[in-house]
Design a protein around this motif. Structure first.
Motif, PDB file in Angstrom:
ATOM      1  N   UNK A  64       0.826  -1.205   0.000  1.00  0.00           N
ATOM      2  CA  UNK A  64       0.000   0.000   0.000  1.00  0.00           C
ATOM      3  C   UNK A  64       0.863   1.259   0.000  1.00  0.00           C
ATOM      4  N   UNK A  65       2.009   1.193   0.649  1.00  0.00           N
ATOM      5  CA  UNK A  65       2.899   2.356   0.687  1.00  0.00           C
ATOM      6  C   UNK A  65       3.413   2.694  -0.704  1.00  0.00           C
ATOM      7  N   UNK A  66       3.715   1.689  -1.498  1.00  0.00           N
ATOM      8  CA  UNK A  66       4.202   1.942  -2.858  1.00  0.00           C
ATOM      9  C   UNK A  66       3.130   2.570  -3.731  1.00  0.00           C
ATOM     10  N   UNK A  67       1.875   2.222  -3.488  1.00  0.00           N
ATOM     11  CA  UNK A  67       0.803   2.647  -4.386  1.00  0.00           C
ATOM     12  C   UNK A  67       0.092   3.920  -3.951  1.00  0.00           C
ATOM     13  N   UNK A  68      -0.065   4.142  -2.640  1.00  0.00           N
ATOM     14  CA  UNK A  68      -1.020   5.152  -2.205  1.00  0.00           C
ATOM     15  C   UNK A  68      -0.443   6.308  -1.393  1.00  0.00           C
ATOM     16  N   UNK A  69       0.449   6.065  -0.483  1.00  0.00           N
ATOM     17  CA  UNK A  69       0.918   7.143   0.395  1.00  0.00           C
ATOM     18  C   UNK A  69       2.233   6.737   1.046  1.00  0.00           C
TER      19      UNK A  69
END
Length: 511
Positions: free
Chosen positions: A94-99
């Motif tokens: 999720x860190x790579x994609x969103x925030x």
């Protein structure tokens, strides 16, 4: 800027993860599955899938009782350590994609600081829809909420009936008031203690005088109330991969002036680039975190079109992001990280290496990164050809750094310099099916055709859709009396209705 926090709740996380691990050997979703844990010395139901819940089982129930109630019940030992490790990996995804600021929220969720990120996905609701769609695509059921606080989003994701809940900024109190007290992340024994004098909902607890409440039940209920209603900050400590290179600086006195923050950001960038060089790596993205004295963490992210470790250029890109960072009453810690760094070795220019006098291709990565930082990553791209005879499908967007390829368009039939996103209908006067129209009316103006070339017949791509099996188009290049040159086509062969609507369209303009 008002903080916006996303809570991702994975209600069937242990059993969903088990199904992913089993792959094709996983039983059907109708098979009741129970994850077994221990309550004292007793084996009990610690988690279950939806089929087991529908069969009437409940958490904490003795395993012997559960197997007697549901014949064919599948039992598996709960792997709490494995679940937490997988949740950590999901947070990195999720860190790579969103925030930049994402953390695991054990035992069954994630928390994402989405402040200033939602516009990249077309708004908050579209961002939540995208998260849920991606999770469900890999077999993970999810409920998601976004609110002004971690506690508020956490409560709504787990105790509201909506799969996606977007709380309007400033309206959190109204949405939380009817939720049960258990939504405040209080220990079960404290929830039971609060229920004895009649506290059932968050609204009832919020309306109570805080002094007597603290005297009887301690400060924990008040702290959780303040966190849920965004009165007390709750920092989200971002997750890091073990191999991620990062550098940090702690300040004896908080800083807040833009020029001071820019100076230390430049120093940290030099340190990070030195660490990247020592590892022969280049950054593909850099995340920056600014820890404020009020326990709030601001973040910024830059993406790079190609691996790089040029400190001056990277520092300039990061400093441009400072205008989106609110230092509040001061920043006492700064952290830079380079997630997903890739191997990078500087090479001698091809022309120089060969001893030639020619110049090597210009490196546009710096320009691309600057434009992407200012305009957004989706605003900078390159057009390249695609393998399709249909004109609308023969062009695709490609990463701006991608090496340009020669367009695979027909050499004998040039294409217009300006394509229309959607062909526009025109009215024509045509004499014969195989001839161009004598005149056409486009955008309210009648144009008489002076010269024309064609037809160029393009057939439908029958291997993509059965509807295109008999489809065809006849394209013409035409020139009007004023010298304007246009690309028009008839949808069909002019005779057979199965080949198209036989209507005429404007596809593009030359020059």
């Amino acid at each position: 800027m008002t903080q916006r926090v996303i809570s991702v709740f994975l209600p069937r996380w242990p059993t969903d993860r088990l199904a992913r691990l089993q792959g094709k050997a996983a039983p059907s979703p109708d098979t009741p599955i129970v994850m077994v844990g221990r309550v004292g010395r007793r084996r009990a139901v610690a988690h279950m899938n939806l089929a087991a819940a529908r069969a009437g089982l409940r958490l904490g129930q003795a395993v012997a009782h559960a197997t007697a109630l549901v014949p064919g019940l599948a039992l598996h030992d709960l792997d709490a350590a494995g679940d937490n490790a997988a949740l950590h990996r999901l947070a990195l995804w999720a860190q790579r994609l969103y925030s930049p600021t994402v953390a695991a929220d054990p035992p069954d969720g994630l928390v994402i600081d989405a402040t200033g990120c939602a516009h990249l996905f077309g708004g908050e609701e579209k961002m939540l829809v995208d998260i849920r769609r991606r999770l469900e695509a890999v077999g993970l059921s999810a409920k998601i909420a976004i609110a002004d606080s971690w506690g508020g989003a956490h409560a709504l994701a787990r105790f509201s009936l909506r799969p996606i809940f977007v709380v309007t900024p400033g309206a959190l109190g109204r949405e939380l008031s009817d939720l049960p007290i258990a939504a405040l992340r209080l220990p079960p024994d404290l929830v039971q203690a609060l229920a004895k004098p009649g506290f059932d909902t968050i609204g009832e607890l919020e309306a109570t005088a805080k002094g007597p409440l603290a005297h009887r039940f301690g400060l924990e209920p008040i702290r959780r109330l303040d966190q849920a209603f965004a009165r007390e900050p709750e920092p989200i400590e971002p997750v890091f991969a073990r191999q991620t290179l990062r550098v940090a600086k702690i300040f004896a006195e908080p800083i807040g002036a833009p020029e001071t923050m820019a100076r230390y950001l430049g120093e940290l960038t030099v340190e990070l680039c030195a660490a990247l060089e020592a590892a022969s790596l280049g950054a593909k993205a850099i995340d920056a975190w600014f820890y404020r004295v009020d326990d709030r963490i601001e973040s910024a992210r830059i993406g790079l079109s190609a691996p790089a470790r040029d400190a001056p250029r990277l520092a300039k890109l990061l400093c441009e992001k400072l205008e989106t960072v609110d230092p509040g009453f001061g920043v006492d810690k700064m952290v830079l990280a380079a997630p997903g760094a890739e191997p990078l070795a500087y090479k001698q220019g091809e022309a120089q290496a060969a001893g030639l006098a020619g110049q090597s291709a210009a490196d546009l990565s710096g320009l691309i990164d600057t434009l992407a930082a200012r305009l957004g990553p989706s605003s900078v791209y390159r057009l390249t050809s695609a393998d399709s005879d249909i004109p609308e499908r023969s062009v695709r967007r490609a990463p701006a750094i991608e090496r340009p390829a020669a367009f695979s368009w027909p050499v004998d039939w040039p294409r217009p310099t300006r394509f229309f996103p959607r062909p526009e209908p025109i009215d024509t006067v045509a004499l014969l099916p195989d001839q161009p129209p004598a005149s056409f009316t486009w955008r309210g103006v009648r144009r008489r055709v002076r010269r024309a070339d064609g037809p160029e017949r393009v057939f439908g791509e029958w291997w993509k859709a059965d509807q295109e099996l008999a489809r065809s188009r006849d394209y013409f290049q035409v020139e009007d009396e004023a010298g304007g040159r246009y690309w028009i086509y008839r949808d069909g062969d002019g005779e057979d209705a199965a080949t198209g609507s036989q209507r005429w369209f404007m596809a593009g303009v030359f020059g």
